[in-house]
Design a protein around this motif. Structure first.
Motif, mmCIF file in Angstrom:
data_model
loop_
_atom_site.group_PDB
_atom_site.id
_atom_site.type_symbol
_atom_site.label_atom_id
_atom_site.label_comp_id
_atom_site.label_asym_id
_atom_site.label_seq_id
_atom_site.Cartn_x
_atom_site.Cartn_y
_atom_site.Cartn_z
ATOM 1 N N PRO A 184 0.830 -1.210 0.000
ATOM 2 C CA PRO A 184 0.000 0.000 0.000
ATOM 3 C C PRO A 184 0.865 1.261 0.000
ATOM 4 O O PRO A 184 2.009 1.247 0.475
ATOM 5 N N GLU A 185 0.312 2.330 -0.508
ATOM 6 C CA GLU A 185 1.031 3.593 -0.590
ATOM 7 C C GLU A 185 1.539 4.047 0.781
ATOM 8 O O GLU A 185 2.628 4.608 0.889
ATOM 9 N N GLY A 186 0.779 3.788 1.819
ATOM 10 C CA GLY A 186 1.161 4.191 3.167
ATOM 11 C C GLY A 186 2.367 3.458 3.723
ATOM 12 O O GLY A 186 2.924 3.867 4.741
ATOM 13 N N LEU A 187 2.797 2.393 3.080
ATOM 14 C CA LEU A 187 3.955 1.632 3.556
ATOM 15 C C LEU A 187 5.194 1.803 2.682
ATOM 16 O O LEU A 187 6.216 1.178 2.932
ATOM 17 N N GLU A 188 5.118 2.645 1.680
ATOM 18 C CA GLU A 188 6.267 2.828 0.800
ATOM 19 C C GLU A 188 7.456 3.425 1.548
ATOM 20 O O GLU A 188 8.599 3.036 1.322
ATOM 21 N N GLY A 189 7.203 4.345 2.460
ATOM 22 C CA GLY A 189 8.282 4.928 3.263
ATOM 23 C C GLY A 189 8.952 3.889 4.145
ATOM 24 O O GLY A 189 10.174 3.886 4.318
ATOM 25 N N VAL A 190 8.161 2.991 4.706
ATOM 26 C CA VAL A 190 8.703 1.907 5.527
ATOM 27 C C VAL A 190 9.580 1.005 4.663
ATOM 28 O O VAL A 190 10.676 0.600 5.079
ATOM 29 N N ALA A 191 9.117 0.707 3.462
ATOM 30 C CA ALA A 191 9.889 -0.139 2.550
ATOM 31 C C ALA A 191 11.214 0.524 2.180
ATOM 32 O O ALA A 191 12.248 -0.153 2.086
ATOM 33 N N VAL A 192 11.206 1.827 1.982
ATOM 34 C CA VAL A 192 12.434 2.552 1.650
ATOM 35 C C VAL A 192 13.424 2.451 2.804
ATOM 36 O O VAL A 192 14.597 2.125 2.613
ATOM 37 N N TYR A 193 12.976 2.722 4.024
ATOM 38 C CA TYR A 193 13.846 2.631 5.195
ATOM 39 C C TYR A 193 14.414 1.223 5.332
ATOM 40 O O TYR A 193 15.601 1.040 5.588
ATOM 41 N N MET A 194 13.554 0.216 5.177
ATOM 42 C CA MET A 194 14.009 -1.164 5.317
ATOM 43 C C MET A 194 15.042 -1.515 4.240
ATOM 44 O O MET A 194 16.046 -2.168 4.532
ATOM 45 N N ALA A 195 14.816 -1.085 3.017
ATOM 46 C CA ALA A 195 15.746 -1.387 1.930
ATOM 47 C C ALA A 195 17.094 -0.698 2.159
ATOM 48 O O ALA A 195 18.149 -1.299 1.927
ATOM 49 N N VAL A 196 17.071 0.531 2.630
ATOM 50 C CA VAL A 196 18.315 1.241 2.933
ATOM 51 C C VAL A 196 19.067 0.510 4.043
ATOM 52 O O VAL A 196 20.282 0.299 3.962
ATOM 53 N N GLY A 197 18.355 0.109 5.085
ATOM 54 C CA GLY A 197 18.979 -0.622 6.179
ATOM 55 C C GLY A 197 19.565 -1.943 5.727
ATOM 56 O O GLY A 197 20.682 -2.313 6.105
ATOM 57 N N GLU A 198 18.825 -2.676 4.901
ATOM 58 C CA GLU A 198 19.312 -3.956 4.387
ATOM 59 C C GLU A 198 20.547 -3.753 3.504
ATOM 60 O O GLU A 198 21.491 -4.542 3.556
ATOM 61 N N TYR A 199 20.539 -2.705 2.703
ATOM 62 C CA TYR A 199 21.686 -2.419 1.832
ATOM 63 C C TYR A 199 22.922 -2.090 2.665
ATOM 64 O O TYR A 199 24.006 -2.623 2.417
ATOM 65 N N LEU A 200 22.768 -1.205 3.653
ATOM 66 C CA LEU A 200 23.894 -0.852 4.515
ATOM 67 C C LEU A 200 24.414 -2.086 5.260
ATOM 68 O O LEU A 200 25.624 -2.277 5.389
ATOM 69 N N ASN A 201 23.498 -2.911 5.742
ATOM 70 C CA ASN A 201 23.890 -4.105 6.475
ATOM 71 C C ASN A 201 24.662 -5.078 5.574
ATOM 72 O O ASN A 201 25.680 -5.642 5.979
ATOM 73 N N ALA A 202 24.195 -5.283 4.360
ATOM 74 C CA ALA A 202 24.870 -6.191 3.430
ATOM 75 C C ALA A 202 26.255 -5.663 3.059
ATOM 76 O O ALA A 202 27.234 -6.419 3.052
ATOM 77 N N LYS A 203 26.337 -4.388 2.754
ATOM 78 C CA LYS A 203 27.623 -3.798 2.391
ATOM 79 C C LYS A 203 28.596 -3.834 3.569
ATOM 80 O O LYS A 203 29.790 -4.086 3.392
ATOM 81 N N LYS A 204 28.099 -3.592 4.773
ATOM 82 C CA LYS A 204 28.950 -3.659 5.971
ATOM 83 C C LYS A 204 29.455 -5.080 6.173
ATOM 84 O O LYS A 204 30.631 -5.301 6.452
ATOM 85 N N ALA A 205 28.577 -6.056 6.025
ATOM 86 C CA ALA A 205 28.962 -7.453 6.216
ATOM 87 C C ALA A 205 30.000 -7.904 5.192
ATOM 88 O O ALA A 205 30.851 -8.738 5.494
ATOM 89 N N MET A 206 29.941 -7.348 3.986
ATOM 90 C CA MET A 206 30.891 -7.715 2.932
ATOM 91 C C MET A 206 32.164 -6.872 2.983
ATOM 92 O O MET A 206 33.073 -7.075 2.193
ATOM 93 N N GLY A 207 32.206 -5.889 3.886
ATOM 94 C CA GLY A 207 33.373 -5.018 3.980
ATOM 95 C C GLY A 207 33.472 -4.028 2.839
ATOM 96 O O GLY A 207 34.551 -3.542 2.519
ATOM 97 N N GLN A 208 32.338 -3.700 2.224
ATOM 98 C CA GLN A 208 32.329 -2.815 1.066
ATOM 99 C C GLN A 208 31.664 -1.477 1.345
ATOM 100 O O GLN A 208 31.330 -0.747 0.425
ATOM 101 N N LEU A 209 31.488 -1.145 2.597
ATOM 102 C CA LEU A 209 30.836 0.122 2.951
ATOM 103 C C LEU A 209 31.895 1.208 3.018
ATOM 104 O O LEU A 209 32.429 1.535 4.069
ATOM 105 N N THR A 210 32.248 1.750 1.851
ATOM 106 C CA THR A 210 33.281 2.771 1.766
ATOM 107 C C THR A 210 32.648 4.108 1.427
ATOM 108 O O THR A 210 31.586 4.184 0.825
ATOM 109 N N GLY A 211 33.302 5.174 1.815
ATOM 110 C CA GLY A 211 32.808 6.511 1.529
ATOM 111 C C GLY A 211 31.596 6.888 2.346
ATOM 112 O O GLY A 211 30.899 7.838 2.041
ATOM 113 N N PHE A 212 31.350 6.153 3.425
ATOM 114 C CA PHE A 212 30.172 6.384 4.255
ATOM 115 C C PHE A 212 30.578 7.250 5.430
ATOM 116 O O PHE A 212 31.433 6.864 6.217
#
Length: 126
Positions: A44-72
């Motif tokens: 639903p449209e009301g959950l798009e912001g939640v999905a964005v936050y979750m996707a950003v968190g998942e991306y940061l977590n994956a990059k951190k776990a792989m040691g590829q979180l550079t320039g942050f």
């Protein structure tokens, strides 16, 4: 939604997300997790912001776990995130936490901090 995730990652100082195929995989994963949680076939449209936050968190977590979180820029990202009219400040305990602990707090908030909003859209399945 992908553009919003890329914009938020760029605001946090993460570069290269717009061409990273991992982002598309994580976006599909987050969307599927939300749809499963609320028992709907679309987000639903009301959950798009939640999905964005979750996707950003998942991306940061994956990059951190792989040691590829550079320039942050951890110090800038942890203090404040503003997206539209939503403003989140993470100044709590900043003196006693290491930068990695503060990053973990940020990632946890992005992935789980707004999960209560999912229940407003949950549908019963018989």
């Amino acid at each position: 939604m992908r553009d919003d995730v890329v914009a938020m990652l760029t605001a946090l100082g993460v570069t290269g997300a717009d061409t990273d195929p991992l982002l598309d995989i994580l976006l599909m994963n987050v969307q599927q997790r939300i749809m499963n949680k609320i028992n709907c076939s679309t987000i639903p449209e009301g959950l798009e912001g939640v999905a964005v936050y979750m996707a950003v968190g998942e991306y940061l977590n994956a990059k951190k776990a792989m040691g590829q979180l550079t320039g942050f820029d951890l110090d800038a990202a942890i203090k404040q995130i503003q997206e539209g009219d939503t403003n989140t400040v993470f100044a709590l305990g900043e003196g006693s936490l290491t930068p990695e602990q503060r990053l973990n707090v940020l990632i946890d908030y992005l992935i789980n901090g707004r999960s209560d909003e999912l229940y407003r859209f949950r549908k019963m399945v018989w």
